[in-house]
Design a protein around this motif. Structure first.
Motif, PDB file in Angstrom:
ATOM      1  N   SER A 141       0.890  -1.102  -0.226  1.00 22.58           N
ATOM      2  CA  SER A 141       0.128  -0.137  -0.096  1.00 22.58           C
ATOM      3  C   SER A 141       0.977   1.410  -0.088  1.00 22.58           C
ATOM      4  N   SER A 142       2.008   1.224  -0.859  1.00 25.18           N
ATOM      5  CA  SER A 142       2.930   2.278  -0.637  1.00 25.18           C
ATOM      6  C   SER A 142       2.657   3.511  -1.676  1.00 25.18           C
ATOM      7  N   GLY A 143       1.301   3.356  -2.314  1.00 29.11           N
ATOM      8  CA  GLY A 143       1.025   4.413  -3.266  1.00 29.11           C
ATOM      9  C   GLY A 143       1.893   4.877  -4.301  1.00 29.11           C
ATOM     10  N   VAL A 144       2.814   4.122  -4.490  1.00 34.89           N
ATOM     11  CA  VAL A 144       3.828   4.316  -5.643  1.00 34.89           C
ATOM     12  C   VAL A 144       3.201   3.161  -6.748  1.00 34.89           C
ATOM     13  N   TYR A 145       2.778   4.096  -7.878  1.00 35.91           N
ATOM     14  CA  TYR A 145       2.276   3.194  -8.709  1.00 35.91           C
ATOM     15  C   TYR A 145       3.140   3.281 -10.046  1.00 35.91           C
ATOM     16  N   LEU A 146       4.455   2.525  -9.999  1.00 35.01           N
ATOM     17  CA  LEU A 146       5.366   2.543 -11.241  1.00 35.01           C
ATOM     18  C   LEU A 146       5.558   0.970 -11.987  1.00 35.01           C
ATOM     19  N   PRO A 147       5.797   1.050 -12.888  1.00 38.75           N
ATOM     20  CA  PRO A 147       6.118  -0.312 -13.605  1.00 38.75           C
ATOM     21  C   PRO A 147       7.160  -1.189 -12.718  1.00 38.75           C
ATOM     22  N   ALA A 148       7.127  -2.460 -12.680  1.00 43.15           N
ATOM     23  CA  ALA A 148       8.097  -3.215 -11.917  1.00 43.15           C
ATOM     24  C   ALA A 148       8.422  -4.521 -12.695  1.00 43.15           C
ATOM     25  N   GLY A 149       9.469  -5.240 -12.210  1.00 42.79           N
ATOM     26  CA  GLY A 149       9.896  -6.382 -12.663  1.00 42.79           C
ATOM     27  C   GLY A 149       8.810  -7.634 -12.271  1.00 42.79           C
ATOM     28  N   GLU A 150       8.926  -8.490 -13.048  1.00 42.74           N
ATOM     29  CA  GLU A 150       8.083  -9.929 -12.887  1.00 42.74           C
ATOM     30  C   GLU A 150       6.343  -9.581 -12.767  1.00 42.74           C
ATOM     31  N   GLU A 151       5.838  -8.369 -13.174  1.00 45.44           N
ATOM     32  CA  GLU A 151       4.557  -7.978 -13.245  1.00 45.44           C
ATOM     33  C   GLU A 151       3.741  -8.635 -14.047  1.00 45.44           C
ATOM     34  N   SER A 152       2.696  -9.368 -13.610  1.00 45.95           N
ATOM     35  CA  SER A 152       1.397  -9.888 -14.589  1.00 45.95           C
ATOM     36  C   SER A 152       0.783  -8.837 -15.177  1.00 45.95           C
TER      37      SER A 152
END
Length: 356
Positions: A141-152
């Protein structure tokens, strides 16, 4: 021509002998275990016929391994419980244990912020995003909405607009939070989380299949500077980890993970929108509704059907695996969904004879 046929036949025979030896040695490896096994299903308090129904259902799924530990002993193991395969998001609960150990040592505090640790990414964080805490990251629940590795694809489609929620305000299951936890751990401890896992958990627990060679960091620099930390680990070794938590972090008289952290991390910390069975703890899924909430169950869950389900009220650990490394999976994506996995678990629970 005759000599060529003889040569081909010899090659086939050698191949068959090799295959036989591989299967034989694999079975021998499975039998040679330090896990104690119940001598009788009935004496362990389970109905054999009901468990056979569960086995039939298991065989109808795309499951590749399952193991149940009841009262500290193996009740059954199905499939290849010795093969190290991709744990997927179970990795997050493994990291939770390492954080618990370091927090007791004073290395981290739940309300340390990203700013405290000078965390940034390819796309720079805003001042507000930098106020997200370790507690926020662990509860996704960080509120950081950035692309990330291993995302579905599901994670990508569900990602809120940037800046739409303050840190700690909204649960969004995403790998940015989890991967950053790996980076923070390594940078602040000046160590390697995989090596710490081996030294502090795998070795003391007597994990029989775990190897550092089966771990790796996956870098996807075009998405994020924070790599995913990936584990390949066997069902029977994950069962040891689940049993450790069932025993409140204690193993053979040694407190490997602080009891207070085991209790705190497996309590519901964040409500999960749209999920009628589970809320989220610190990198663990926590059952809050019947029937599993009544059993105080909590789970480490990964994509395609991976799970460690710890059920304190029944003194039971259930591990379920789907080998996503196998070649056939790459074509068919033959996974087991959560409803199927929980249906299998329910059949196992129903097989347990209740005391009158």
């Amino acid at each position: 021509m005759f000599n060529r046929l003889i040569g081909v036949l010899i090659i086939i025979i050698i191949s068959l002998v090799g295959l036989f030896m591989y299967v034989y040695l694999s079975r021998e490896a499975a039998e040679e275990t330090t896990w104690e096994t119940h001598t009788s299903i009935e004496e362990a308090g389970f109905n054999p016929e009901a468990l056979e129904q569960a086995r039939t259902y298991y065989d109808s799924l795309n499951s590749t391994a399952a193991i149940v530990i009841s009262e500290g002993k193996v009740l059954f193991s199905w499939g290849d419980v010795t093969k190290n395969t991709n744990a997927h998001s179970i990795r997050k609960s493994l990291l939770s244990a390492l954080y618990g150990i370091e927090m007791e040592r004073g290395s981290f505090h739940l309300f340390d912020s990203l700013e405290d640790y000078e965390i940034d990414d390819q796309t720079p964080l805003t001042p507000i995003e930098k106020q997200a805490t370790l507690s926020n990251l662990m509860t996704s629940s960080s509120g950081v909405y950035l692309p990330a590795g291993e995302e579905s694809w599901g994670m990508r489609l569900a990602r809120p607009n940037r800046g739409s929620h303050l840190p700690g305000e909204f649960f969004y299951y995403n790998n940015w939070d989890f991967n950053v936890l790996g980076s923070v751990y390594n940078e602040q401890t000046e160590a390697d989380l995989f090596e710490h896992f081996k030294e502090r958990l795998a070795d003391p627990l007597g994990m029989e299949d775990f190897e550092l060679a089966d771990t790796n960091y996956k870098f996807e620099d075009r998405r994020s500077r924070h790599p995913s930390y990936l584990f390949r680990i066997s069902a029977r070794d994950l069962a040891r980890f689940g049993q450790l938590y069932l025993q409140n972090g204690s193993w053979e008289g040694e407190q490997l993970v602080p009891k207070q952290w085991v209790e705190r991390s497996t309590e519901a910390q964040r409500e999960v929108p749209g999920n009628t069975l589970f809320d989220y703890g610190y990198l663990w899924w926590v059952a809050t509704e019947a029937p599993y909430g009544d059993l105080k169950m909590y789970s480490a869950v990964g994509r395609y059907g991976q799970s460690i389900d710890v059920i304190p009220e029944l003194d039971l650990v259930f591990v379920h695996r789907v080998d996503s490394n196998r070649l056939s999976f790459q074509f068919a994506r033959s996974s087991v969904n959560d409803l199927q996995r929980l249906q299998l678990l329910q059949l196992i629970i129903d097989a347990k004879r209740r005391e009158e």
